[in-house]
Design an enzyme around this catalytic site. Sequence first.
Site, PDB file in Angstrom:
ATOM      1  N   GLU B  70       0.821  -1.212   0.000  1.00  9.29           N
ATOM      2  CA  GLU B  70       0.000   0.000   0.000  1.00  9.29           C
ATOM      3  C   GLU B  70       0.852   1.257   0.000  1.00  9.29           C
ATOM      4  O   GLU B  70       0.548   2.220  -0.696  1.00  9.29           O
ATOM      5  CB  GLU B  70      -0.943   0.004   1.210  1.00  9.29           C
ATOM      6  CG  GLU B  70      -2.134  -0.933   1.085  1.00  9.29           C
ATOM      7  CD  GLU B  70      -1.802  -2.375   1.461  1.00  9.29           C
ATOM      8  OE1 GLU B  70      -0.664  -2.624   1.906  1.00  9.29           O
ATOM      9  OE2 GLU B  70      -2.672  -3.242   1.298  1.00  9.29           O
ATOM     10  N   HIS B 139     -10.621  -5.646   9.643  1.00  6.69           N
ATOM     11  CA  HIS B 139     -11.280  -5.368   8.356  1.00  6.69           C
ATOM     12  C   HIS B 139     -12.667  -4.769   8.570  1.00  6.69           C
ATOM     13  O   HIS B 139     -13.517  -4.868   7.696  1.00  6.69           O
ATOM     14  CB  HIS B 139     -11.446  -6.652   7.547  1.00  6.69           C
ATOM     15  CG  HIS B 139     -10.173  -7.368   7.241  1.00  6.69           C
ATOM     16  ND1 HIS B 139      -9.514  -8.138   8.157  1.00  6.69           N
ATOM     17  CD2 HIS B 139      -9.430  -7.411   6.110  1.00  6.69           C
ATOM     18  CE1 HIS B 139      -8.420  -8.648   7.615  1.00  6.69           C
ATOM     19  NE2 HIS B 139      -8.335  -8.216   6.372  1.00  6.69           N
TER      20      HIS B 139
END
Lengths: 371, 335
Positions: B70, B139
């Site tokens: 990322e 998540h």
Amino acid sequence: MSEKRIIPIVMPKWGLSMAEGKLASWLMKDGDSVKAGDQLLEVETDKIAGAVEASEGGVLRRRIGQEDTIYPIKTLIGVVADADVPDADIDAFVGSYVVPAAEEGEEEEAGPRYEFAGTAAGRLRYIKRGSGDNTVLLIHGFGGDLDNWLFNADALAEGATVYALDLPGHGQSTKKVDEPTVAGLAKAVLSFMDTVKIDKAHLVGHSMGGAIAIEVARQAKPRVKSVTLISSAGLGPDINIDYIDGFVTSASRRDLKPVLENLFADSGLVSRQMVDDLLKYKRLDGVGDALTALKNGVFAGGRQAALLADALAASGVPALVIWGAEDKIVPAAHATAAKGAKVEIIEGAGHMVQMEQAGRVNGLIKVMIGS
Amino acid sequence: MARKISMRQALNEALDQEMARDPRVFVMGEDIVGGMGGDGEKDAWGGVLGVTKGLYAKYGDRLLDTPLSESAYIGAAVGAAACGMRPVAELMFIDFMGVCFDEIFNQAAKFKYMFGGKAETPVVIRTMIGGGFRAAAQHSQVLTPLFTHIPGLKVVVPSNAYDAKGLLIQSIRDNDPVIFCEHKNLYGLETDVPQESYAIPFGEANVVREGKHVTIVTYGMMVHRALDAAAALAKDKVECEVIDLRTLSPIDWDTVLESVENTGRLVCVDEAHPRCSIASDVSAKVSQEIFKALKAGIQMVTSPHTPVPFSPSLEDIYLPSADKIATAVRKTMAN
């Protein structure tokens, strides 16, 4: 059968998106005698409030719907019948009444709700209602769309074929406006008439749409049976340019709502949904440019650019002029410029007189178009 | 307007229309084209929940599948934006954002300020937020307050398909970095969405229900919980005004303050943790600006200050519900 003299009063369907409405209040009592066109009750939807009128005369025999209650469209909420119809017949009628919505509603859902025409002026959205040789074309004003005729299209379609279109730059039509002037929009209307094969029609124009109707009569007189000019542009130089500017520039509910309140005598008619729908339109790509171009073309320097009273007189086309006495956008005094026209000034209504006093306006138009 | 599409389709349409309009727009992220070991275009994933599906066939190399790093690709997106491109980077879950805080907080958010207003950074970072997806502690977070804390970032959270399309288009056209948060449980929700392209301006809250007794201020998934609560309360003649903030930075204080001035009661609903949240931010602003308009103490309904549990039964208890919101509303009404 006496049933022929029993007339159901049902929750109306104003516009394609309406599924239910609130019976706000009854305007008549059981036993009151009723003429066609009399206002029976008030209905509110999330978009607008309006009155339900009697389609035929008789006596209001039953008020079935309760005030402050929401009913699906086409629900039986009242019964008008002749005085000599026995109560038992009315009981039987109410008891056996079946909402015709299912079949017809499904058909509407399945079929095209709106139609689109590929014209020389671009892709234009329209609705078509009713049938017959007598054709009426409804033309909205600056920033409007065919839903401005929510209370008129179906009523007029009882005796004629009714079309209402979205002008270029408006509603769901193309946002490209080739010629942002009254003359240019008149050409677009004529292209539309060519495409959907309207040879000749009664034109009904609201505000800027009125000026367009006169201009169509000037450009193509044989195709115009009459013009009805509602709170019309084109008859004098004055225009509330603060309204036009505010409409073009407002991007939020907070800014737009007070602007829209100028449109009605009763500013309470401007609902949250009405403001939301207009914001959704104004956010579409191209709308800002189209409205700015039209503002500069049609209302240059804060005045009306197209003055068409002489052209209207010269055309010899029969004309009806309708105005809301409390119009804050185009002054009702302009009505006198339409020489030879029948003039009706309606009290208690503003610029959107065809919504605020729909019954009166529909009645006047029906006489004009001979239906 | 008759056409109903899901938020997933609306986001896809926004990307499609902006890529067609502006050649500087490109999309990058993990598995936005095809999954690892996949056959590319033929069995493309189109993103982990399918938002970019079909775009590769249309725009080819303007969709870049990135390595699982990322910080590398968010850094690349920020750099591309500073050099004149309009990247839309998909960072799967907001929970993973931590590894690129420097790129976001210290670079993207600061360029305009540190270069005397001469640098623009028109990058959009799309990311999924929210619980109720049985996706456990790493998540399921909302984490929006981390980003509203940083000046120079815009933070957007649509609650429906219409807003999602118009806000994503505005995000792509905007010249500042935008954190665009999509709630996982809203992708399937269908609303009326125009086919045509349109942009919703930032800083315009949406009053999704009008009412005169209590103002409920919220955003994202919680808009729907608040509407459920308002519908239940309406049966008891309690009329709630529900405000969907739509964008958290900039935030539409005017609409919030005007509403509370009318109702005199405020319930803030936030799926994020309670401390330093959007709920506490709105509460503070209202107390500071219009304390005298309040008829009762402000109520906050948030998730607790704990990680999101994996156990479904615990997660259901953990998230703000219509019942909890209704209880909070009744508490303000008791005063």
